[in-house]
Write an enzyme that holds these catalytic residues in place. Structure first.
Site: not given
Ligand SMILES: Cc1cc2nc3c(=O)[nH]c(=O)nc-3n(C[C@H](O)[C@H](O)[C@H](O)COP(=O)(O)OP(=O)(O)OC[C@H]3O[C@@H](n4cnc5c(N)ncnc54)[C@H](O)[C@@H]3O)c2cc1C
Ligand code: FES
Ligand code: FES
Length: 1291
Positions: A134, A250, A256, A339, A352, A1054, A1056, A1223
């Site tokens: 996010c 796959i 892939v 997998s 990893d 800042s 608006v 801001e």
């Protein structure tokens, strides 16, 4: 869904969005890295009779793999038309949505977890969200929403000794001053719908019956280009593999899939064996465990977690090591898709698991037919012996969901030999084309004692064997070399500690201070407190101003009903436009061959500069910007031509066939230093001067000179640049639906390109999925070319950039070089400051001069420098043009000033906080541009922040911790904020609004502001509600359009809500005035019985000749205190706690305002710590997606996060005395930078390094590690400058 024509190349995401018109599932990156496309996949296994639900990234799932599967999207779990799901309700009501683009993905991740664990722990919830990014909220409100599903919600859940974090504070120190209470929650938990698992959707019975009744047989899907075979037996699988040896097998398609998408790999045949039971075996044997290659990594994680509970620790060493990495490997979606077999076979250089499997002596069981055909079946994982140790290490740019920079698996076996090495295995990832084993080194160490001498030899041997060239892909070469041996040292300590515990007589003790090398940094218990003002008792109970009203679209964000630009249904005969961009940074275009592209099916046209001819540029500032390159290109990513085709797929395929021949030109200027050397600047130079700097330098005690470099930042708005241009077919009218912050500009640029008056071009913006400055001028160029194409062909044209294109083309925040010379007294007073700011503007002007100007006007931050000279230059380079970004120059200028203060403090032997305080503005003062300020609230914020953060006590605690720990250090830093709000010019400070009151009493409001997540529409409705004295539910806001409000300014800076709010207020008051005679005749009537345009503005200006003026309307004040812990051996850091105090005036909506502060803070933290753009020496951007460019994820939120809003103390002429906060918070992220700086300084002091420390931004793990110099950094080989071509250049 019954699909008769399945194309094996189609992924679930476009299928949902385009074919089924289920647009709640969003596109954010297309490569599994952002989570915006999360759906729940449910499969029924007729053999076990079990249903497995798991989250997955729709962008990587081929639809062929979904036969017989239930897919649940955000639309499926609830909607405003039926009933919203508790997850949807809570994320919205807890203010967990801003622009809302990430929200459906978040909802689906939480939902899926709850399907499997109706009462999850907070750890499970934050783990489930590890793969969801996010860019707006900073995650705190999302975590708050999650907590409402936990058994023990509300705080850290740590109830040890009967006290939770809220009672005891960090380090057991008090949180707030006596009498200072936190405010009630921003939402009412008691109103939430209960989560009732019995009410959830059931698995479709028809799919169950199908699974049970239909005979299992091979499935074949095909298109003109590709065949998809899905065998059901191993025998068939082998036969297919034998017949098509090149075809990939796959499973999760997470390896892939990205290769096909991003690297242009094409497979005419795919074999998908995911229904073969043998591939999912789990066999427990007396000496270990055998895991089927088809098991997902999430299943492997669960199985291992289960086994380690049952077996003694010494037997499950590899399992523990695997579990450690499975906890951070990718996000939950990828772990559920990928997998074990795919992971091992794809041999990722940074895998990893492979280094651990390699040292754990795991073997692979293969089934073969012929020489080249084999499929991988199982991995037997051995149990371990006593005195055998396995460990795993990794360091990445971000703690979770980030590929490792270096990882490692290590194993040692002592047998009976009292600390004599019998077997040793060491493997690394990230340092070669695949996992690298240091076999020879290990061999040479067999028979050696486990002691420091052995360690020393081991480090030298390994460095020699695992050698890394200075040009190695991924860069960070010296860091990688250091990690290689730092991990080895950690392993050495870990094993020594256990040996010591087992046999204190034979093994030497570790120094207590060294134990910190082994402790974990990351605490996961998130806790937050929020303090804001309550509305006074005099306020009318129905007046919504000051209340934490939920975002107007919150629920629609959460149900996926909120419509973004690309969610709009296709228009009849719509075309898709895609750009072809330059692959050279500075070159002459010798030829462009379009013939092949034009001959491809579905291709309608390729637009070039020649077509645009005299409308191929537009001038908004002082320099015209070219849309499509004519004869030269000035950066990689510059638009060269645009392919127009019937579909996105066809346009993209054809774009690859456009052949451009270039001839490179000199000079190639990429860095600021190169621009200075070539005198390559945009004019004019800007200068601000106050007092007499030269004279002041003569009287000061000390003078220092320094510089700091700050990297750029990618906007990474979750919704990429998108637009749909529709010719109306009448009177040359054109409708432009676009994701922009500046509709008027789009209107102007399109009108100019089409040679039309503005009244023929209407620009509409419903909402924007994040913008942060990146959707103003950049969007204009795309819109101009798209509109040109639409006009040329008289057909609607859609253009939506892919993430990689967006990152490559659009530029971002300007990198800066700041040079300073400071004259100061020994008591810390800075009397003279001479500064130079250089920004890397890229190849075109855009807003770069304005950014430089704002940087100069804001560089003083909270300080009075009595004699100041500051000059600024925007450097012209061969990079994509940089543009506006939240904070607009202030985050860079502020950092330079604060760094200078840090250095002054170090020279004076004072704490930086003391020097900050000494130099701060006094109550009534004057800025360098001679605008008067009252800094009372600044000082109050500073003091309050000192108090609420228990700064002094914690400073002492940090020092104590540092004295006791050698390899871990803590740092604490506090920075003040004075953020001037205003746009620097009168013209920019205007706004307008249109309010309609209909005969039925309902109200429609439109204003010039764009809803891009900052909640401006919500605030505007609050304003109307107060002004007209009617409930919020009576007021509607459809979106922003140049049709209703003309000539609106860009939404940014800042202001608006300030400006548009004043306009809305004025409009309401005008209407009230007009209606007054009617109302007075029937005062008890309603709006139904009673049955404009208005504008207001700020008057800001600056005279650059004189260097004075009134550029800002008011100042936002604040302060932030952050505490971090760093790992000196790996460069890892964790933000343990941040306290922010902000003066927001009278908040119109504290939930929205706190959301803005937090979101900006986290974005700033990303800017100053982990967000790193990498360019090749040829000017090619390497970082083109979430896998390479790391924005903060949920793991990066401070463990403790406390926000306090200062009680309002003054009335101003702003909207209801509120302040704009969009801001300012970004800059406060640098408190984390300075806290890390503090920690690194502590480490260096302890190692006897007392000289000045200059650290550049972002302070990445690489920079932290390399600054914590020690014997390991000394041991690594260094490359002579110029001895190799580096992978990247710092721009
Ligand atoms: C966003 C993202 C983040 C990631 N983060 C990490 C991370 O942090 N750490 C990390 O280590 N990895 C990470 N990865 C990589 C990930 O672990 C691998 O992509 C994944 O494990 C591959 O498994 P798969 O089933 O999807 O493979 P697929 O893409 O389905 O196949 C990969 C290859 O394996 C072969 N193959 C698969 N199964 C068999 C079989 N049974 N027999 C023979 N050949 C077979 C295929 O032919 C193919 O060549 C990340 C990937 C993505 C997309
Ligand atoms: S769009 Fe699928 S993960 Fe980003
Ligand atoms: S609300 Fe999450 S990306 Fe905007």
């Amino acid at each position: 869904v019954i699909e008769k024509n399945v194309d094996p190349e189609t992924m679930l995401l476009p299928y949902l969005r385009k074919k089924l018109r289920l647009t709640g599932t969003k596109y954010g990156c297309g490569g599994g890295g952002c989570g915006a496309c999360t759906v729940m996949i449910s499969r029924y296994n007729p053999i076990t009779n079990r249903i497995r639900h798991h989250p997955a990234n729709a962008c990587l799932i081929p639809i062929c793999s979904l036969y017989g599967t239930a897919v649940t999207t955000v639309e499926g779990i609830g909607s405003t038309h039926t009933r919203i799901h508790p997850v949807q309700e809570r994320i919205a009501k807890c203010h967990g949505t801003q622009c809302g683009f990430c929200t459906p993905g978040m909802v689906m991740s939480i939902y899926t977890l709850l399907r499997n664990h109706p009462e999850p722990t907070l750890d499970q919830l934050t783990d489930a969200l590890g793969g969801n990014l996010c860019r707006c909220t900073g995650y705190r409100p999302i975590i708050d929403a999650c907590k409402t599903f936990c058994e023990t919600s509300g705080c850290c859940q740590s109830k040890e000794n009967g006290v939770c974090c809220l009672d005891q504070g960090i380090n057991g120190l008090p949180e707030f001053e006596e009498g200072s209470k936190t405010s009630p929650k921003l939402f009412a938990e008691e109103e939430f719908l209960p989560l009732d698992p019995t009410q959830e959707l059931i698995f479709p019975p028809e799919l169950m019956i199908m699974a049970e009744k239909q005979p299992q047989r091979t499935r074949v899907f095909g298109s003109e280009r590709m065949m998809w075979f899905s065998p059901v037996t191993l025998k068939e699988l082998l036969e297919f593999k034998f017949k098509y040896p090149q075809a990939p097998v796959i499973m999760g398609n997470t390896s892939v899939g990205p290769q096909v998408k991003f690297k242009g790999v094409f497979h005419p045949v795919i074999i998908s064996p995911d229904r073969i039971e043998e591939l999912s075996v789990v066999n427990h044997t007396h000496n270990g465990l055998t895991l089927g290659a088809g098991l997902s990594l999430a299943q492997v994680k669960d199985i291992l977690a289960d086994v380690v509970q049952k077996l003694p620790e010494e037997k499950t060493q590899t399992y523990h090591a695997l579990l450690k990495h499975l906890g951070t490997l990718a996000g939950s979606q990828i772990r559920n898709m990928a997998s074990l077999g795919g992971h091992i076979i794809s041999r990722h250089p940074d895998s990893d698991l492979n280094p651990i499997l390699a040292v754990g002596n795991c073997t692979l069981n293969l089934l073969s037919k012929g020489k080249w055909c084999s499929v991988f079946l199982h991995v037997p994982l051995n149990c371990f012996f006593q005195l055998e140790f396995v460990s795993a290490f990794r360091q990445a740019q971000r703690q979770e969901n980030a590929l490792a920079i270096v990882n490692s698996g290590m194993r040692v076996f002592f047998g009976e030999g009292h600390g004599i090495i019998r077997e040793l295995s060491i493997s690394y990832g990230g340092v070669g084309p695949a996992t690298i084993c240091a076999k020879n080194s290990c061999q040479k160490l067999i028979g050696r004692h486990w002691n420091e001498e052995m360690l020393d030899t081991a480090c030298r041997l390994v460095l020699e064997e695992v050698s890394l060239s200075g040009s190695a892909p991924g860069g960070k070469v010296e860091f990688k070399r250091t990690l290689i041996i730092s991990f080895l040292f950690k392993f050495y300590l870990e094993v020594s500690q256990i040996l010591k515990k087992m046999d204190p007589v034979h093994y030497p003790s570790l120094a207590d201070k060294y134990e910190s090398a082994l402790e974990d940094l990351h605490s996961k218990h998130h806790c937050s407190t929020l303090k804001y003002q309550h509305m006074g008792p005099k306020q009318h109970p129905e007046d919504p101003i000051g209340h934490p009203i939920m975002h107007l679209s919150g629920v629609k964000h959460a149900t996926g009903e909120a419509i973004y630009c690309d969610d709009m249904p296709p228009v009849d005969q719509e075309l898709f436009l895609t750009f072809v961009t330059s692959s050279r940074a500075h070159a002459k275009i010798m030829s462009i061959d379009l013939s092949e592209a034009l001959s491809m099916p579905g291709v309608v046209d390729v637009i070039t500069a020649e077509h645009l001819s005299d409308v191929n540029s537009f001038c908004f500032f002082t320099e015209a910007e070219e849309f499509l390159a004519t004869d030269k290109v000035f950066c990689v990513g510059q638009l060269v031509c645009a392919v127009l085709a019937d579909s996105e797929v066809q346009a993209k395929r054809a774009a690859k066939q456009v052949k451009i021949v270039y001839q490179d030109l000199e000079p190639l200027i990429l860095t600021i230093e190169e621009a200075i050397q070539h005198n390559s600047f945009f004019e004019p130079e800007r200068k601000l001067e106050y007092g007499n700097v030269d004279e002041a330098f003569k009287v000061v005690d000390q003078i220092l000179e320094g510089e700091i470099h700050m990297g750029g930042q990618e906007h990474f708005y979750m919704e990429t640049q998108s637009m749909l241009v529709v010719p109306k077919g009448e009177d040359q009218e054109m409708d432009v639906y676009v994701s922009t912050q500046f509709p008027k500009y789009i209107q102007d640029i399109v009108a100019s390109t089409l040679k039309l008056p503005a009244n023929k071009v209407m620009c509409h913006v419903k909402r924007v999925g994040g913008a942060f400055g990146g959707k103003a001028f950049k969007t204009g160029v795309f819109a101009a070319v798209t509109a040109f194409a639409a006009n040329k062909h008289g057909r609607a044209v859609r253009c939506v950039l892919e993430r990689g294109e967006d990152m490559l083309i659009t530029g971002g925040r300007h990198p800066y070089l700041g040079k300073y010379k400071a004259g100061f007294m020994n008591d810390g007073r800075i009397l003279a400051l001479d500064m130079e700011h250089y920004s890397n503007a890229g190849n075109s002007l855009d807003e770069s001069l304005l950014v430089i100007e704002m940087g100069l006007l804001k560089m003083d931050n909270a300080y009075k420098f009595p004699n100041l000279r500051c000059r600024g230059w925007a450097c012209r380079t061969n990079l994509p043009s940089n543009t506006a970004f939240r904070g607009f120059g202030f985050p860079q200028a502020g950092l330079i000033t604060e760094s200078c203060i840090m250095e002054v403090a170090a020279k004076c032997g004072l704490s930086p906080e003391k020097v900050r305080m000494i130099n701060m503005y006094k109550e009534i003062d004057q800025t360098p541009y001679k605008q008067e300020i009252n800094a009372k609230n600044l000082i109050q914020c500073w003091r309050e922040c000192m108090a609420v953060s228990s700064y002094s006590l914690r400073k002492a605690a940090v020092e104590k911790f540092n004295a006791e720990n050698y390899w871990k250090k803590k740092g604490l830093a506090m920075v003040p904020l004075k953020y001037p709000v205003g746009l620097g010019s009168r013209a920019a400070g205007q706004a307008a609004a249109l309010v309609h009151i209909y005969l039925d009493g309902s109200v429609l409001v439109t204003h010039g502001g764009i809803e891009m997540g900052q909640g401006v529409h919500t605030k505007m409705i609050q304003v109307v509600s107060r002004e007209l004295g009617m409930p919020i539910s009576n007021v509607h806001l459809r979106g922003t359009s140049t049709e209703t409000v003309p000539n609106a300014n860009v939404s940014g800076g800042s202001v608006v809500a300030d400006l548009n709010g004043l306009a809305v207020k004025d409009a309401c008051q005008t209407l009230l005035k007009r209606l007054k005679p009617i109302i007075s005749k029937n005062p008890k009537g309603t709006w139904k019985d009673w049955n404009s345009v208005s504008s207001r503005g700020y008057e800001s200006d600056i005279n650059w000749e004189k260097g004075e003026g009134h550029p800002f309307e008011y100042f936002v004040y604040g302060a932030a205190c952050s505490e971090v812990e760093i790992d000196c051996l790996t460069g890892d850091h964790k933000n343990i706690r941040t306290d922010i105090v902000m003066d927001v005036g009278c908040s119109i909506n504290p939930a929205i305002d706190i959301g803005q502060i937090e979101g900006a803070f986290i974005q700033g933290m990303g800017l100053y710590t982990i967000e790193e753009l990498n360019y090749s020496p040829q000017g090619v951007l390497h970082t083109r997606g979430p896998d390479q460019y790391k924005i903060p994820a949920i793991c990066d939120t401070p463990t403790e996060f406390h926000i306090s809003l200062l009680p309002p103390s003054e009335n101003s002429n702003t909207l209801y005395s509120s302040k704009g906060l969009g801001e300012s918070g970004v800059f406060l992220g640098c408190s984390v930078f300075f806290a890390i700086h503090d920690a690194v300084s502590a480490a260096r002091r302890e190692r006897g390094l007392h000289g000045p420390l200059s650290l550049n931004s972002p302070l990445t793990p690489e920079k932290i590690r390399m600054a914590c110099e020690d014997k390991f950094t000394k041991m690594i080989p260094r490359d002579e400058p110029g001895s190799c071509v580096p992978w990247n250049v710092p721009i």
